[in-house]
Motif scaffolding. Structure first.
Motif, PDB file in Angstrom:
ATOM      1  N   GLU A 111       0.833  -1.206   0.000  1.00 18.23           N
ATOM      2  CA  GLU A 111       0.000   0.000   0.000  1.00 18.23           C
ATOM      3  C   GLU A 111       0.869   1.257   0.000  1.00 18.23           C
ATOM      4  O   GLU A 111       0.586   2.215  -0.741  1.00 18.23           O
ATOM      5  N   ASP A 112       1.926   1.265   0.807  1.00 18.74           N
ATOM      6  CA  ASP A 112       2.834   2.410   0.827  1.00 18.74           C
ATOM      7  C   ASP A 112       3.487   2.602  -0.536  1.00 18.74           C
ATOM      8  O   ASP A 112       3.623   3.725  -1.026  1.00 18.74           O
ATOM      9  N   ARG A 113       3.886   1.494  -1.131  1.00 15.57           N
ATOM     10  CA  ARG A 113       4.531   1.568  -2.452  1.00 15.57           C
ATOM     11  C   ARG A 113       3.557   2.103  -3.507  1.00 15.57           C
ATOM     12  O   ARG A 113       3.924   2.958  -4.318  1.00 15.57           O
ATOM     13  N   PHE A 114       2.322   1.616  -3.478  1.00 12.72           N
ATOM     14  CA  PHE A 114       1.322   2.102  -4.443  1.00 12.72           C
ATOM     15  C   PHE A 114       1.012   3.588  -4.213  1.00 12.72           C
ATOM     16  O   PHE A 114       0.843   4.356  -5.167  1.00 12.72           O
ATOM     17  N   ALA A 115       0.975   3.984  -2.935  1.00 14.42           N
ATOM     18  CA  ALA A 115       0.738   5.395  -2.633  1.00 14.42           C
ATOM     19  C   ALA A 115       1.882   6.244  -3.165  1.00 14.42           C
ATOM     20  O   ALA A 115       1.660   7.339  -3.731  1.00 14.42           O
ATOM     21  N   GLN A 116       3.095   5.772  -3.015  1.00 13.79           N
ATOM     22  CA  GLN A 116       4.263   6.506  -3.512  1.00 13.79           C
ATOM     23  C   GLN A 116       4.217   6.604  -5.035  1.00 13.79           C
ATOM     24  O   GLN A 116       4.486   7.658  -5.611  1.00 13.79           O
ATOM     25  N   ILE A 117       3.851   5.507  -5.693  1.00  8.74           N
ATOM     26  CA  ILE A 117       3.757   5.516  -7.162  1.00  8.74           C
ATOM     27  C   ILE A 117       2.675   6.485  -7.617  1.00  8.74           C
ATOM     28  O   ILE A 117       2.858   7.248  -8.578  1.00  8.74           O
ATOM     29  N   GLU A 118       1.538   6.483  -6.922  1.00  9.83           N
ATOM     30  CA  GLU A 118       0.449   7.405  -7.273  1.00  9.83           C
ATOM     31  C   GLU A 118       0.912   8.852  -7.145  1.00  9.83           C
ATOM     32  O   GLU A 118       0.605   9.698  -7.994  1.00  9.83           O
ATOM     33  N   THR A 119       1.644   9.145  -6.079  1.00  7.88           N
ATOM     34  CA  THR A 119       2.139  10.514  -5.865  1.00  7.88           C
ATOM     35  C   THR A 119       3.099  10.913  -6.981  1.00  7.88           C
ATOM     36  O   THR A 119       2.990  12.022  -7.547  1.00  7.88           O
ATOM     37  N   GLU A 120       4.013   9.997  -7.324  1.00  5.81           N
ATOM     38  CA  GLU A 120       4.961  10.288  -8.403  1.00  5.81           C
ATOM     39  C   GLU A 120       4.240  10.460  -9.741  1.00  5.81           C
ATOM     40  O   GLU A 120       4.586  11.352 -10.536  1.00  5.81           O
ATOM     41  N   ASN A 121       3.245   9.636  -9.997  1.00  7.26           N
ATOM     42  CA  ASN A 121       2.479   9.754 -11.251  1.00  7.26           C
ATOM     43  C   ASN A 121       1.729  11.081 -11.307  1.00  7.26           C
ATOM     44  O   ASN A 121       1.670  11.732 -12.368  1.00  7.26           O
ATOM     45  N   ARG A 122       1.168  11.502 -10.171  1.00  6.22           N
ATOM     46  CA  ARG A 122       0.445  12.771 -10.147  1.00  6.22           C
ATOM     47  C   ARG A 122       1.400  13.930 -10.430  1.00  6.22           C
ATOM     48  O   ARG A 122       1.090  14.839 -11.211  1.00  6.22           O
TER      49      ARG A 122
END
Length: 101
Positions: free
Chosen positions: A79-90
């Protein structure tokens, strides 16, 4: 006693029964026929209990621990990794939109 029993033609079961009955033979009884019936019933009841006996050892597999199946730590890291990826994508999407203007 054994040689005389063998010459009479008794089977091994009779020999075993005789050996197992040796303590009971010494007891005085009022009626031998009733005592024989009583002993026969007791032996049959004992054999039936042995046949109906259930095992007392639990051979089933142990229950699986639910906390080991869920893998909470791995899920939290994902979940932390997906949240980090989402932030980077945004952030990348914002930069791309800024460039396109």
């Amino acid at each position: 006693i054994l040689p005389s029993l063998i010459t009479l033609g008794n089977s091994l079961a009779t020999l075993t029964k005789h050996n197992m009955d040796r303590g009971r033979k010494a007891m005085p009884v009022q009626n031998k026929a009733c005592m024989e019936r009583y002993i026969q019933r007791c032996q049959e009841r004992h054999k039936q209990k042995l046949r109906d006996m259930k095992c007392s050892i639990d051979n089933k597999c142990p229950r699986a621990a639910s906390h080991l199946k869920t893998k909470a730590k791995k899920n939290a890291l994902m979940e932390d990794r997906f949240a980090q990826i989402e932030t980077e994508n945004r952030i990348l999407l914002e930069k791309m939109s800024h460039i396109m203007r």
